[in-house]
Design an enzyme around this catalytic site. Structure first.
Site, short mmCIF file in Angstrom:
data_model
loop_
_atom_site.label_atom_id
_atom_site.label_comp_id
_atom_site.label_asym_id
_atom_site.label_seq_id
_atom_site.Cartn_x
_atom_site.Cartn_y
_atom_site.Cartn_z
N ALA A 67 0.84 -1.20 0.00
CA ALA A 67 0.00 0.00 0.00
C ALA A 67 0.87 1.25 0.00
CB ALA A 67 -0.92 0.00 1.22
N GLY A 110 -0.82 -4.83 1.22
CA GLY A 110 -2.06 -4.72 0.46
C GLY A 110 -1.99 -5.42 -0.88
N GLU A 113 -2.76 -8.96 -0.23
CA GLU A 113 -4.21 -9.09 -0.05
C GLU A 113 -4.93 -9.09 -1.40
OE1 GLU A 113 -5.41 -7.20 4.17
OE2 GLU A 113 -4.36 -5.80 2.87
N GLU A 133 3.09 -5.51 7.73
CA GLU A 133 2.38 -4.46 8.48
C GLU A 133 2.81 -4.39 9.94
OE1 GLU A 133 -0.51 -5.28 5.04
OE2 GLU A 133 1.04 -6.34 6.17
#
Length: 259
Positions: A67, A110, A113, A133
């Site tokens: 991200a 992300g 994901e 993270e």
């Protein structure tokens, strides 16, 4: 889409729609605009009757490094809650057509994901996955803890999530995260070849199989079987079922129309 995407590229090759992440200068870091463009393109391909399969990949050195931290670094919990950004990610679950992810280089945070949202995942032999993270004082928020646990099991998910440890391509395949590994230079060719083969399958059968498998992930065995039986029966109202069975009896190749 109403305007040309800024952060992705899309193209079609017959029945296959391709979406390529295109922010190579920042290793395809996912910002909110980029996620919105991915979702809009997925939905556009899903509505297009000529497209049977969707392929998602990244341009440049990697699939995506994660991200865009610049968007989140100074946010507080109220701001993040009001932003409600992960509602957009839920729309990926509504795509009816099969999505194949093709990962090379990194797929972290992300981006991992996003890869886990694909129905099938192919990877280059040099690919690395992970959720770093925890090293930033946060945790996955777009389904990472859930999808990884369902695929790899509780203990391995805990190990990877607690430490932010990278998952190498072979280990990802061994734990059922990745379907197949290919040499980096062959990844997109092999993914496209598979996508075109999948596109020849009867679309309604593929759609209902996808629905049934996703239902089975969250339902009890009994509930999953009831859902499966409903979809099995529905397919007997399709022209493709009649064509497929007639072709089998007549010893010829079936001509599926998606009806």
């Amino acid at each position: 889409m109403s305007s040309k995407p800024r952060y992705i590229e899309t193209r079609t090759d017959g029945p296959v729609g391709f979406i390529e992440l295109n922010r190579p200068e920042v290793l395809n870091a996912l910002n909110r605009v980029m996620v919105a463009e991915i979702l809009a393109s997925m939905e556009e391909f899903d509505r297009n009757d000529t497209i049977k399969v969707i392929v998602l990949s990244g341009k440049g050195r990697c699939f995506a490094a994660g991200a865009d931290i610049d968007e989140m670094a100074e946010a507080d919990s109220v701001e993040m809650e009001l932003l409600n950004q992960f509602t957009d990610w839920d729309r990926l679950s509504w795509i009816k057509k099969p999505i194949i992810g093709a990962v090379h280089g990194f797929a972290l945070g992300g981006a991992f994901e996003l890869a886990l949202c694909c129905d099938l995942l192919f990877a280059a032999e040099d690919a690395e996955f992970g959720f770093p993270e925890v090293l930033l004082g946060i945790m996955p928020g777009a389904g990472g803890t859930v999808r990884l646990t369902k695929l790899a099991g509780k203990t391995k998910a805990m190990e990877w999530l607690f430490t932010g440890k990278r998952i190498l391509a072979k280990e990802a395949r061994d734990f059922g995260i990745v379907n197949q590994l290919f040499a980096k230079e062959a990844l997109m060719e092999e993914t496209a070849r598979y996508a075109h083969q999948l596109a020849k399958m009867p679309p309604l059968s593929v759609r209902y199989i996808k629905e049934s498998v996703l239902k089975a992930v969250d339902a009890s065995i009994y509930e999953g079987m009831q859902f499966e039986r409903k979809n099995f029966s529905l397919l007997f109202s399709s022209a493709d079922q009649k064509e497929g069975m007639r072709a089998f009896m007549e010893k010829r190749k079936a001509n599926f129309k998606g009806r």
